[in-house]
Design a protein around this motif. Structure first.
Motif, PDB file in Angstrom:
ATOM      1  N   ILE A   1     -19.166 -14.005 -20.684  1.00 44.97           N
ATOM      2  CA  ILE A   1     -18.978 -12.570 -20.869  1.00 44.97           C
ATOM      3  C   ILE A   1     -18.523 -11.961 -19.545  1.00 44.97           C
ATOM      4  CG2 ILE A   1     -20.135 -10.394 -21.368  1.00 44.97           C
ATOM      5  CD1 ILE A   1     -21.902 -11.890 -23.314  1.00 44.97           C
ATOM      6  N   LEU A   2     -17.429 -11.213 -19.600  1.00 45.42           N
ATOM      7  CA  LEU A   2     -16.907 -10.511 -18.436  1.00 45.42           C
ATOM      8  C   LEU A   2     -16.885  -9.020 -18.735  1.00 45.42           C
ATOM      9  CD1 LEU A   2     -13.815 -12.696 -17.496  1.00 45.42           C
ATOM     10  CD2 LEU A   2     -15.989 -12.594 -16.290  1.00 45.42           C
ATOM     11  N   TYR A   3     -17.095  -8.234 -17.710  1.00 45.89           N
ATOM     12  CA  TYR A   3     -16.997  -6.787 -17.803  1.00 45.89           C
ATOM     13  C   TYR A   3     -15.764  -6.373 -17.019  1.00 45.89           C
ATOM     14  CZ  TYR A   3     -21.782  -7.495 -19.207  1.00 45.89           C
ATOM     15  OH  TYR A   3     -22.900  -7.941 -19.852  1.00 45.89           O
ATOM     16  N   SER A   4     -15.124  -5.289 -17.439  1.00 43.48           N
ATOM     17  CA  SER A   4     -13.934  -4.838 -16.722  1.00 43.48           C
ATOM     18  C   SER A   4     -13.987  -3.325 -16.556  1.00 43.48           C
ATOM     19  CB  SER A   4     -12.661  -5.253 -17.462  1.00 43.48           C
ATOM     20  OG  SER A   4     -12.572  -4.599 -18.695  1.00 43.48           O
ATOM     21  N   ALA A   5     -13.342  -2.871 -15.511  1.00 43.54           N
ATOM     22  CA  ALA A   5     -13.202  -1.437 -15.244  1.00 43.54           C
ATOM     23  C   ALA A   5     -11.859  -1.237 -14.557  1.00 43.54           C
ATOM     24  CB  ALA A   5     -14.337  -0.934 -14.361  1.00 43.54           C
ATOM     25  N   GLY A   6     -11.233  -0.101 -14.831  1.00 44.25           N
ATOM     26  CA  GLY A   6      -9.940   0.127 -14.225  1.00 44.25           C
ATOM     27  C   GLY A   6      -9.509   1.572 -14.281  1.00 44.25           C
ATOM     28  N   LEU A   7      -8.428   1.842 -13.588  1.00 44.79           N
ATOM     29  CA  LEU A   7      -7.786   3.154 -13.592  1.00 44.79           C
ATOM     30  C   LEU A   7      -6.507   3.040 -14.399  1.00 44.79           C
ATOM     31  CD1 LEU A   7      -8.282   4.055  -9.838  1.00 44.79           C
ATOM     32  CD2 LEU A   7      -9.641   4.791 -11.791  1.00 44.79           C
ATOM     33  N   ARG A   8      -6.031   4.167 -14.915  1.00 37.54           N
ATOM     34  CA  ARG A   8      -4.845   4.152 -15.766  1.00 37.54           C
ATOM     35  C   ARG A   8      -3.884   5.268 -15.375  1.00 37.54           C
ATOM     36  NH1 ARG A   8      -5.673   2.426 -21.341  1.00 37.54           N
ATOM     37  NH2 ARG A   8      -4.681   4.333 -22.040  1.00 37.54           N
ATOM     38  N   MET A   9      -2.599   4.960 -15.418  1.00 36.83           N
ATOM     39  CA  MET A   9      -1.537   5.972 -15.370  1.00 36.83           C
ATOM     40  C   MET A   9      -0.749   5.798 -16.650  1.00 36.83           C
ATOM     41  SD  MET A   9      -0.241   6.045 -11.417  1.00 36.83           S
ATOM     42  CE  MET A   9       1.337   6.581 -11.961  1.00 36.83           C
ATOM     43  N   THR A  10      -0.668   6.866 -17.448  1.00 38.63           N
ATOM     44  CA  THR A  10      -0.090   6.782 -18.783  1.00 38.63           C
ATOM     45  C   THR A  10       1.101   7.717 -18.920  1.00 38.63           C
ATOM     46  OG1 THR A  10      -2.245   6.266 -19.722  1.00 38.63           O
ATOM     47  CG2 THR A  10      -0.609   7.103 -21.231  1.00 38.63           C
ATOM     48  N   GLY A  11       2.136   7.238 -19.577  1.00 36.41           N
ATOM     49  CA  GLY A  11       3.286   8.060 -19.932  1.00 36.41           C
ATOM     50  C   GLY A  11       3.725   7.718 -21.332  1.00 36.41           C
ATOM     51  N   GLY A  12       4.228   8.706 -22.052  1.00 33.07           N
ATOM     52  CA  GLY A  12       4.632   8.423 -23.413  1.00 33.07           C
ATOM     53  C   GLY A  12       5.635   9.430 -23.946  1.00 33.07           C
ATOM     54  N   LEU A  13       6.169   9.091 -25.095  1.00 37.17           N
ATOM     55  CA  LEU A  13       7.131   9.927 -25.790  1.00 37.17           C
ATOM     56  C   LEU A  13       6.593  10.151 -27.190  1.00 37.17           C
ATOM     57  CD1 LEU A  13       9.984  11.136 -25.378  1.00 37.17           C
ATOM     58  CD2 LEU A  13      10.889   9.035 -26.366  1.00 37.17           C
ATOM     59  N   SER A  14       6.493  11.425 -27.601  1.00 39.10           N
ATOM     60  CA  SER A  14       5.953  11.719 -28.930  1.00 39.10           C
ATOM     61  C   SER A  14       6.970  12.484 -29.764  1.00 39.10           C
ATOM     62  CB  SER A  14       4.639  12.499 -28.833  1.00 39.10           C
ATOM     63  OG  SER A  14       4.851  13.768 -28.287  1.00 39.10           O
ATOM     64  N   PHE A  15       6.953  12.185 -31.049  1.00 36.92           N
ATOM     65  CA  PHE A  15       7.826  12.810 -32.031  1.00 36.92           C
ATOM     66  C   PHE A  15       6.926  13.508 -33.046  1.00 36.92           C
ATOM     67  CE2 PHE A  15       9.672   8.945 -30.389  1.00 36.92           C
ATOM     68  CZ  PHE A  15      10.909   9.368 -29.944  1.00 36.92           C
ATOM     69  N   ILE A  16       7.124  14.822 -33.219  1.00 38.18           N
ATOM     70  CA  ILE A  16       6.223  15.626 -34.039  1.00 38.18           C
ATOM     71  C   ILE A  16       6.936  16.020 -35.333  1.00 38.18           C
ATOM     72  CG2 ILE A  16       4.856  17.740 -34.099  1.00 38.18           C
ATOM     73  CD1 ILE A  16       4.815  17.434 -30.962  1.00 38.18           C
ATOM     74  N   PHE A  17       6.251  15.804 -36.472  1.00 42.88           N
ATOM     75  CA  PHE A  17       6.812  16.067 -37.798  1.00 42.88           C
ATOM     76  C   PHE A  17       5.873  16.964 -38.595  1.00 42.88           C
ATOM     77  CE2 PHE A  17       8.230  11.832 -36.496  1.00 42.88           C
ATOM     78  CZ  PHE A  17       9.594  11.968 -36.593  1.00 42.88           C
ATOM     79  N   TYR A  18       6.412  17.557 -39.666  1.00 38.56           N
ATOM     80  CA  TYR A  18       5.643  18.343 -40.635  1.00 38.56           C
ATOM     81  C   TYR A  18       4.849  19.473 -39.972  1.00 38.56           C
ATOM     82  CZ  TYR A  18       6.814  14.263 -43.407  1.00 38.56           C
ATOM     83  OH  TYR A  18       7.490  13.236 -44.014  1.00 38.56           O
ATOM     84  N   ASP A  19       5.553  20.293 -39.204  1.00 34.60           N
ATOM     85  CA  ASP A  19       4.959  21.459 -38.537  1.00 34.60           C
ATOM     86  C   ASP A  19       3.760  21.095 -37.671  1.00 34.60           C
ATOM     87  OD1 ASP A  19       6.827  23.235 -39.593  1.00 34.60           O
ATOM     88  OD2 ASP A  19       5.660  23.454 -41.440  1.00 34.60           O
ATOM     89  N   GLY A  20       3.851  19.994 -36.960  1.00 35.45           N
ATOM     90  CA  GLY A  20       2.782  19.602 -36.045  1.00 35.45           C
ATOM     91  C   GLY A  20       1.660  18.819 -36.680  1.00 35.45           C
TER      92      GLY A  20
END
Length: 194
Positions: free
Chosen positions: A137-156
């Motif tokens: 069993i291993l435990y993990s911890a980390g930091l994140r930098m996130t980027g994304g592209l979203s497409f919105i439909f049906y009035d949000g």
């Protein structure tokens, strides 16, 4: 005499483990109840999204060992405070490990890329913690930098997204050895806004 001592120690440790399990179960039930109550309070004033994603998560450590995990996640997102939380589970076939990961991202960057506002870029930072179960069993911890592209439909109501994360993390376990990794999870998914 040794057999009696071993038997008493085994019974005692099982009893202690049962107590820990039931107390965690009781605490978890209270936390889930509080979270549901909190969600009902938010729905009147905030937009809330729930969704899912699938993810490919290539990882490399500094010794040159490369692996990849395949993951699926449940997502919770709010709009007034741009926070996205994920409960992720995955399987790494290269090291035969089952992963359970909790991640939260603060996503303050959310500009529109068109006049209608239905294509948006989002970005931010966060952290993650997890457990990996294989031969050990291993435990993990980390930091994140996130980027994304979203497409919105049906009035949000419906949001489809593509997301890339840079995630340096550290694995540690029962041995006194740490492993430093760089994970690059790529995800595609949806959110339904309420």
């Amino acid at each position: 005499f040794k057999l009696c001592n071993d038997l008493i120690n085994m019974l005692l440790s099982d009893t202690i483990m049962d107590c820990i399990f039931y107390s965690c179960f009781y605490l978890r039930k209270k936390l889930v109840s509080a979270a549901v109550l909190f969600l009902f309070m938010l729905t009147g004033t905030w937009a809330i999204a729930v969704g899912a994603e699938i993810c490919s998560n290539p990882k490399t450590d500094f010794s040159g060992k490369n692996t990849a995990a395949f993951e699926a996640a449940f997502i919770f997102h709010t709009d007034r405070i741009p926070v996205c939380a994920e409960i992720k589970t995955g399987y790494n076939p290269f090291i035969k490990s089952f992963d359970l990961i909790l991640a939260a991202d603060f996503l303050p960057f959310n500009p529109s890329l068109n006049k209608n506002g239905n294509i948006k870029f989002y970005g931010g930072f966060g952290s993650c913690a997890g457990i990996k179960i294989s031969e050990k069993i291993l435990y993990s911890a980390g930091l994140r930098m996130t980027g994304g592209l979203s497409f919105i439909f049906y009035d949000g109501f419906l949001e489809l997204f593509l997301q890339q994360t840079i995630q340096p993390e550290i694995d540690f376990g029962t041995s006194n050895r740490c492993n430093y990794l760089l994970a690059l999870p790529s995800a595609a998914g949806f959110r339904i806004w309420y």
